[in-house]
Design a protein around this motif. Structure first.
Motif, short mmCIF file in Angstrom:
data_model
loop_
_atom_site.label_atom_id
_atom_site.label_comp_id
_atom_site.label_asym_id
_atom_site.label_seq_id
_atom_site.Cartn_x
_atom_site.Cartn_y
_atom_site.Cartn_z
N GLU A 122 0.83 -1.21 0.00
CA GLU A 122 0.00 0.00 0.00
C GLU A 122 0.87 1.26 0.00
O GLU A 122 0.64 2.18 -0.79
N ARG A 123 1.86 1.29 0.88
CA ARG A 123 2.71 2.48 0.95
C ARG A 123 3.45 2.70 -0.36
O ARG A 123 3.58 3.83 -0.84
N GLN A 124 3.93 1.61 -0.98
CA GLN A 124 4.65 1.76 -2.24
C GLN A 124 3.72 2.26 -3.34
O GLN A 124 4.11 3.07 -4.18
N ALA A 125 2.47 1.78 -3.32
CA ALA A 125 1.50 2.26 -4.31
C ALA A 125 1.27 3.76 -4.16
O ALA A 125 1.14 4.48 -5.16
N MET A 126 1.23 4.24 -2.95
CA MET A 126 1.06 5.67 -2.71
C MET A 126 2.27 6.44 -3.23
O MET A 126 2.12 7.48 -3.90
N ILE A 127 3.46 5.96 -2.92
CA ILE A 127 4.68 6.61 -3.39
C ILE A 127 4.73 6.62 -4.92
O ILE A 127 5.19 7.59 -5.53
N ASP A 128 4.20 5.56 -5.53
CA ASP A 128 4.21 5.44 -6.99
C ASP A 128 3.12 6.26 -7.68
O ASP A 128 3.00 6.24 -8.91
N GLY A 129 2.29 6.96 -6.89
CA GLY A 129 1.30 7.84 -7.48
C GLY A 129 -0.05 7.22 -7.73
O GLY A 129 -0.83 7.74 -8.54
N HIS A 130 -0.36 6.13 -7.05
CA HIS A 130 -1.68 5.52 -7.20
C HIS A 130 -2.66 6.13 -6.20
O HIS A 130 -2.28 6.93 -5.33
N GLY A 131 -3.92 5.72 -6.31
CA GLY A 131 -4.93 6.27 -5.43
C GLY A 131 -5.07 7.77 -5.61
O GLY A 131 -5.12 8.27 -6.74
N VAL A 132 -5.10 8.50 -4.51
CA VAL A 132 -5.29 9.95 -4.57
C VAL A 132 -3.98 10.71 -4.73
O VAL A 132 -3.97 11.94 -4.73
N HIS A 133 -2.88 9.99 -4.89
CA HIS A 133 -1.56 10.61 -4.96
C HIS A 133 -1.10 10.75 -6.41
O HIS A 133 -1.65 10.13 -7.32
N SER A 134 -0.06 11.56 -6.61
CA SER A 134 0.49 11.77 -7.95
C SER A 134 1.96 11.38 -7.97
O SER A 134 2.66 11.47 -6.95
N LYS A 135 2.43 10.98 -9.13
CA LYS A 135 3.85 10.76 -9.34
C LYS A 135 4.45 12.09 -9.75
O LYS A 135 4.07 12.66 -10.78
N ASN A 136 5.38 12.60 -8.95
CA ASN A 136 5.91 13.94 -9.18
C ASN A 136 7.29 13.91 -9.82
O ASN A 136 8.02 12.91 -9.71
N ILE A 137 7.65 15.00 -10.46
CA ILE A 137 8.99 15.16 -11.01
C ILE A 137 9.98 15.11 -9.85
O ILE A 137 9.80 15.82 -8.85
N PRO A 138 11.00 14.25 -9.91
CA PRO A 138 11.94 14.12 -8.78
C PRO A 138 12.49 15.47 -8.33
O PRO A 138 12.86 16.32 -9.13
N GLY A 139 12.50 15.65 -7.01
CA GLY A 139 13.00 16.89 -6.44
C GLY A 139 12.01 18.02 -6.42
O GLY A 139 12.34 19.13 -5.97
N THR A 140 10.78 17.77 -6.89
CA THR A 140 9.75 18.80 -6.92
C THR A 140 8.43 18.19 -6.48
O THR A 140 8.31 16.98 -6.26
N TYR A 141 7.42 19.04 -6.38
CA TYR A 141 6.06 18.58 -6.10
C TYR A 141 5.15 18.89 -7.29
O TYR A 141 3.94 19.01 -7.14
N ARG A 142 5.76 18.97 -8.47
CA ARG A 142 4.97 19.12 -9.69
C ARG A 142 4.74 17.74 -10.30
O ARG A 142 5.69 16.96 -10.48
N PRO A 143 3.50 17.40 -10.63
CA PRO A 143 3.24 16.09 -11.22
C PRO A 143 4.00 15.90 -12.54
O PRO A 143 4.19 16.85 -13.32
#
Length: 428
Positions: free
Chosen positions: A288-309
């Protein structure tokens, strides 16, 4: 449709605006704790409610949130040296502590009292859960710290992310209380997203595309109930709590974690979306935690080093028309978070609500606008403390339940929509 003056009242959050003053009554997320990971770590630019600020963590571990610009000649303190219990401007060496007080001006004599009269605007910055929160209003009216459940469960039970969203906070927030779009926009995710799939409630979602909405007032905001047909004689209810000014929770699915959002205005054309998942009764699994880090669910996969998707308006959200044709995604955009954000941003920086044509399925949005407008005007004209400031209003949960058709969702689910430590959430 909404009158233009009301649209402006709800969307403008800078200093001195009614909605800006409303937001300044609350503790709001300023940044993630991971952005200031250790003492004397690099300072971070923070823009909130159209104010440009700098966050830093000093040598003693104290957090500070101060005006971005040095009082001397206006250089940005983002270039500053974070050392020796303060942030030093590299231009001429002026140094500030976490309260914004100037503590050194190297060019002044040792016995000078000049520093005592120099202080930058500053706000408190406090860690609660994974988030650093600030209160930008009157210190004399500072409320107790937030008590949202996601920020108080043990660390192994929760995860929080954030993303930059390129539109006004209100249109992003309104997506969070709009349950009717799920059957269309997120239909692919109900089948494939690891944090959504497999729940019995997904079947009810897909079979009934015409939900009936019932909106109930709460002390802190609203409960938005979306009713769909279930087995004979029963209804499937998805209950979304809204706590003013901008906190919502998504109704859960099966034993998947609960999740939700907090939308924070950066300025009138941008906002931060803080997204969280937590389970009140158990640790998150590694998957579950890895899925969140990977941008699943309500989360986004962001550009490394930023919070821009990684998927954003500059690359058309990496839209895949072939996946859209195959039915893997309804809009061609991958990921539940970016499916929402892409359409909310497509409305423009501030959507023109005078052109809207709302329907009964928008009743939650209509009611939320009314609550916000009423609270902002009451604060401006009479100094009335708005709903959601009292921390008792924070102790809510979303719920998904099947009830007999004759039962009221609010009366039957009073315990389910109350955050009670250690008690499992109600989900289908």
């Amino acid at each position: 449709m909404l009158r233009q003056d009301i649209n402006e009242l709800l969307t403008q959050t800078g200093p001195g605006t009614p909605m800006g003053d409303l937001f300044r009554q609350y503790w709001i997320p300023a940044l993630l704790a991971e952005e200031l990971p250790e003492n004397d770590s690099p300072p971070v630019r923070v823009k909130l409610l159209s104010e440009r600020l700098i966050a830093f963590r000093d040598s003693e571990g104290r957090y500070g949130l101060i005006d971005e610009f040095c009082a001397h000649r206006g250089a940005s303190l983002w270039f500053g040296r974070n050392e020796g219990s303060g942030l030093r401007c590299p231009y001429h060496g002026w140094k500030y502590d976490v309260t914004g007080q100037c503590i050194e001006v190297p060019s002044e004599a040792d016995n000078s009292s000049f520093c005592e009269n120099v202080k930058l605007r500053a706000y408190p910055l406090v860690k609660v859960g994974d988030v650093l929160w600030t209160h930008m209003g009157d210190p004399a009216k500072r409320p107790d710290l937030p008590e949202f459940e996601f920020a108080h469960v043990p660390p192994e039970q929760t995860y929080t992310s954030k993303r930059w969203q390129q539109c006004n906070w209100l249109q992003a927030f309104e997506g969070g209380i709009d349950s009717s779009h799920v059957t269309f926009l997120h239909s692919g995710g109900l089948k494939s997203d690891p944090l959504f799939k497999g729940a019995k409630g997904n079947e009810y979602n897909m079979k009934d595309t015409k939900p009936f909405f019932e909106v109930a007032d709460s002390e802190g905001g609203l409960f938005v109930g979306a009713r769909r047909n279930a087995e004979e004689g029963s209804y499937y209810w998805r209950i979304t709590p809204y706590v003013m000014p901008a906190f919502t929770m998504v109704p859960p699915r099966g034993d998947h974690p609960l999740h939700g959002h907090f939308w924070v205005p950066i300025d009138d054309e941008n906002c931060w979306t803080y997204s969280f998942d937590y389970h009140p009764g158990r640790p998150l699994t590694a998957a579950e935690r890895q899925a969140m880090i990977d941008g699943h669910g309500v989360h986004s996969k962001n550009i490394p080093g930023t919070y821009r998707p990684m998927a954003n308006m500059d690359n058309d959200y990496l839209i895949d028309r072939e996946a859209q044709k195959r039915g893997e995604t309804y809009s061609g955009v991958a990921g539940i978070a970016m499916q929402d954000a892409s359409l909310q941003e497509s409305m423009g920086p501030i959507v023109d609500r005078t052109k809207e044509r709302l329907v009964p399925a928008d009743s939650g949005i209509i009611k939320a606008r009314q609550k916000l407008r009423k609270a902002a005007i009451a604060l401006r004209d009479e100094g009335v403390t708005p709903p959601g400031v009292d921390t008792a209003h924070h102790r809510v949960r979303s719920a998904a339940v099947v009830l007999p058709q004759a039962e009221s969702f609010l009366d039957s689910c009073r315990d389910a929509i109350k955050a009670t430590p250690g008690v499992p959430h109600s989900s289908v």
